[in-house]
Design a protein around this motif. Sequence first.
Motif, mmCIF file in Angstrom:
data_model
loop_
_atom_site.group_PDB
_atom_site.id
_atom_site.type_symbol
_atom_site.label_atom_id
_atom_site.label_comp_id
_atom_site.label_asym_id
_atom_site.label_seq_id
_atom_site.Cartn_x
_atom_site.Cartn_y
_atom_site.Cartn_z
ATOM 1 N N ALA A 54 -15.286 -7.256 8.319
ATOM 2 C CA ALA A 54 -15.368 -7.661 6.911
ATOM 3 C C ALA A 54 -14.008 -8.034 6.349
ATOM 4 O O ALA A 54 -13.927 -8.774 5.357
ATOM 5 N N TYR A 55 -12.950 -7.506 6.939
ATOM 6 C CA TYR A 55 -11.603 -7.818 6.455
ATOM 7 C C TYR A 55 -10.624 -7.708 7.608
ATOM 8 O O TYR A 55 -10.713 -6.800 8.442
ATOM 9 N N GLN A 56 -9.660 -8.635 7.630
ATOM 10 C CA GLN A 56 -8.603 -8.584 8.631
ATOM 11 C C GLN A 56 -7.351 -9.226 8.024
ATOM 12 O O GLN A 56 -7.340 -10.420 7.716
ATOM 13 N N GLY A 57 -6.333 -8.398 7.832
ATOM 14 C CA GLY A 57 -5.107 -8.897 7.221
ATOM 15 C C GLY A 57 -3.938 -7.997 7.546
ATOM 16 O O GLY A 57 -4.041 -7.061 8.350
ATOM 17 N N THR A 58 -2.804 -8.269 6.908
ATOM 18 C CA THR A 58 -1.577 -7.509 7.128
ATOM 19 C C THR A 58 -1.182 -6.807 5.832
ATOM 20 O O THR A 58 -1.234 -7.402 4.744
ATOM 21 N N VAL A 59 -0.795 -5.545 5.937
ATOM 22 C CA VAL A 59 -0.380 -4.760 4.777
ATOM 23 C C VAL A 59 0.997 -4.162 5.050
ATOM 24 O O VAL A 59 1.417 -4.023 6.206
ATOM 25 N N THR A 60 1.693 -3.820 3.959
ATOM 26 C CA THR A 60 2.972 -3.124 4.044
ATOM 27 C C THR A 60 2.802 -1.753 3.409
ATOM 28 O O THR A 60 2.481 -1.644 2.229
ATOM 29 N N ILE A 61 3.017 -0.707 4.202
ATOM 30 C CA ILE A 61 2.777 0.673 3.767
ATOM 31 C C ILE A 61 4.131 1.345 3.531
ATOM 32 O O ILE A 61 5.009 1.302 4.393
ATOM 33 N N SER A 62 4.298 1.962 2.367
ATOM 34 C CA SER A 62 5.575 2.591 2.035
ATOM 35 C C SER A 62 5.330 3.779 1.125
ATOM 36 O O SER A 62 4.242 3.959 0.579
ATOM 37 N N HIS A 63 6.376 4.596 0.939
ATOM 38 C CA HIS A 63 6.299 5.727 0.025
ATOM 39 C C HIS A 63 6.187 5.228 -1.403
ATOM 40 O O HIS A 63 6.546 4.087 -1.729
ATOM 41 N N ASN A 64 5.752 6.114 -2.284
ATOM 42 C CA ASN A 64 5.567 5.742 -3.682
ATOM 43 C C ASN A 64 6.884 5.372 -4.347
ATOM 44 O O ASN A 64 6.920 4.565 -5.265
ATOM 45 N N ASP A 65 8.009 5.981 -3.899
ATOM 46 C CA ASP A 65 9.308 5.703 -4.491
ATOM 47 C C ASP A 65 10.113 4.708 -3.660
ATOM 48 O O ASP A 65 11.333 4.612 -3.799
ATOM 49 N N SER A 66 9.440 3.968 -2.791
ATOM 50 C CA SER A 66 10.144 3.021 -1.939
ATOM 51 C C SER A 66 10.664 1.842 -2.741
ATOM 52 O O SER A 66 10.111 1.452 -3.754
ATOM 53 N N TRP A 67 11.745 1.259 -2.244
ATOM 54 C CA TRP A 67 12.304 0.079 -2.898
ATOM 55 C C TRP A 67 11.383 -1.116 -2.749
ATOM 56 O O TRP A 67 11.532 -2.111 -3.448
ATOM 57 N N PHE A 68 10.432 -1.033 -1.880
ATOM 58 C CA PHE A 68 9.606 -2.192 -1.601
ATOM 59 C C PHE A 68 8.281 -2.163 -2.356
ATOM 60 O O PHE A 68 7.433 -3.018 -2.129
ATOM 61 N N ASP A 69 8.066 -1.166 -3.240
ATOM 62 C CA ASP A 69 6.815 -1.167 -3.971
ATOM 63 C C ASP A 69 6.851 -2.221 -5.065
ATOM 64 O O ASP A 69 7.899 -2.722 -5.468
ATOM 65 N N LEU A 70 5.684 -2.567 -5.564
ATOM 66 C CA LEU A 70 5.544 -3.677 -6.506
ATOM 67 C C LEU A 70 6.311 -3.427 -7.788
ATOM 68 O O LEU A 70 6.939 -4.328 -8.333
ATOM 69 N N VAL A 109 0.846 -1.191 0.000
ATOM 70 C CA VAL A 109 0.000 0.000 0.000
ATOM 71 C C VAL A 109 0.883 1.243 0.000
ATOM 72 O O VAL A 109 1.920 1.281 0.676
ATOM 73 N N THR A 110 0.466 2.263 -0.758
ATOM 74 C CA THR A 110 1.211 3.517 -0.824
ATOM 75 C C THR A 110 0.786 4.448 0.307
ATOM 76 O O THR A 110 -0.406 4.635 0.556
ATOM 77 N N LEU A 111 1.762 5.029 0.965
ATOM 78 C CA LEU A 111 1.510 5.905 2.105
ATOM 79 C C LEU A 111 0.732 7.142 1.683
ATOM 80 O O LEU A 111 1.040 7.785 0.673
ATOM 81 N N ASP A 112 -0.318 7.476 2.458
ATOM 82 C CA ASP A 112 -1.111 8.708 2.297
ATOM 83 C C ASP A 112 -1.838 8.800 0.945
ATOM 84 O O ASP A 112 -2.211 9.897 0.527
ATOM 85 N N GLU A 113 -2.017 7.697 0.262
ATOM 86 C CA GLU A 113 -2.804 7.686 -0.969
ATOM 87 C C GLU A 113 -4.011 6.784 -0.774
ATOM 88 O O GLU A 113 -3.937 5.780 -0.050
ATOM 89 N N PRO A 114 -5.158 7.125 -1.412
ATOM 90 C CA PRO A 114 -6.366 6.307 -1.213
ATOM 91 C C PRO A 114 -6.145 4.856 -1.634
ATOM 92 O O PRO A 114 -5.688 4.581 -2.741
ATOM 93 N N THR A 115 -6.458 3.961 -0.744
ATOM 94 C CA THR A 115 -6.371 2.524 -1.008
ATOM 95 C C THR A 115 -7.781 1.968 -1.139
ATOM 96 O O THR A 115 -8.587 2.083 -0.208
ATOM 97 N N GLU A 116 -8.085 1.383 -2.267
ATOM 98 C CA GLU A 116 -9.430 0.860 -2.503
ATOM 99 C C GLU A 116 -9.579 -0.523 -1.883
ATOM 100 O O GLU A 116 -8.765 -1.419 -2.127
ATOM 101 N N ILE A 117 -10.621 -0.673 -1.088
ATOM 102 C CA ILE A 117 -10.971 -1.960 -0.479
ATOM 103 C C ILE A 117 -12.356 -2.328 -0.981
ATOM 104 O O ILE A 117 -13.322 -1.599 -0.752
ATOM 105 N N ARG A 118 -12.440 -3.437 -1.672
ATOM 106 C CA ARG A 118 -13.707 -3.869 -2.264
ATOM 107 C C ARG A 118 -14.320 -4.957 -1.382
ATOM 108 O O ARG A 118 -13.700 -5.993 -1.137
ATOM 109 N N ILE A 119 -15.543 -4.699 -0.919
ATOM 110 C CA ILE A 119 -16.212 -5.603 0.026
ATOM 111 C C ILE A 119 -17.420 -6.227 -0.658
ATOM 112 O O ILE A 119 -18.363 -5.523 -1.039
ATOM 113 N N HIS A 120 -17.379 -7.529 -0.809
ATOM 114 C CA HIS A 120 -18.487 -8.270 -1.402
ATOM 115 C C HIS A 120 -19.359 -8.814 -0.268
ATOM 116 O O HIS A 120 -18.869 -9.524 0.618
#
Length: 239
Positions: free
Chosen positions: A143-159, A49-60
């Motif tokens: 509705a959801y429970q999990g673990t996320v990794t939050i980083s800056h957009n220019d982080s080495w750990f982004d996808l 997940v990108t820090l301070d940017e909207p993260t979309e969570i889709r709930i069925h």
Amino acid sequence: MVWISRSLIWLCLAIFSCAQAQTAGKQQPLTTQGLTFNATLPNNPFNLVTLDEPTEIRIHVKNTGNSIRTIFGVSGVLTHPQDPKVITQNITSQRYSKEVRPGKEITLTYKAKLHREGEAGLTVFVDFYDKDEKAESGTRAVAYQGTVTISHNDSWFDLQSISIYLILTGLVGWAGYLGYQSFFGGPAKVGRPKRRPVEVAAPARQVNPGEPDMDWIPDHLRKAEEVRKSPKLKKRGTK
């Protein structure tokens, strides 16, 4: 050769780790009072997940009960990755008015901004009530429970960066392997096949104006005519 083998092993381990992270991000559906929830992060593979940017969570949401349920709110929290009871951020709630009849399904879109960099637990709540209840006395379900990794957009750990590193590592390893095979263990080079000579047709004989075309006369008759016209035979004939 050793560094090539190590690069390939690292590539396989990285792909395996990413696959494990993606599998871990998928949770089993959660059911509360006849409502079944199945939430995903469609735009964040591997739960990055990108820090301070909207993260979309889709709930069925699916209503497996016998009563009409009305969803009126969705909210969430960030928690310590090892202790879900320790809340590190309250995520802004969103208001809804979605009715789910028995046997029917709907999909909710919830966007959250996460402000805590690093690994964290993410829990999303859905508030609903049935026809006999009021919104103030509704039910809250997870509705959801999990673990996320939050980083800056220019982080080495982004996808994107991870994908680039994997591709470059694979290309370098493959190029090194080809180079090794070419200089030390590659097959012998095969020479180019010789080209067959191309037959060139003889140039056509030019015929002067007024000179008869003799090409149609058979060779034996033409040779006899040339012998008859020979200067030596003419001299012998005159003697």
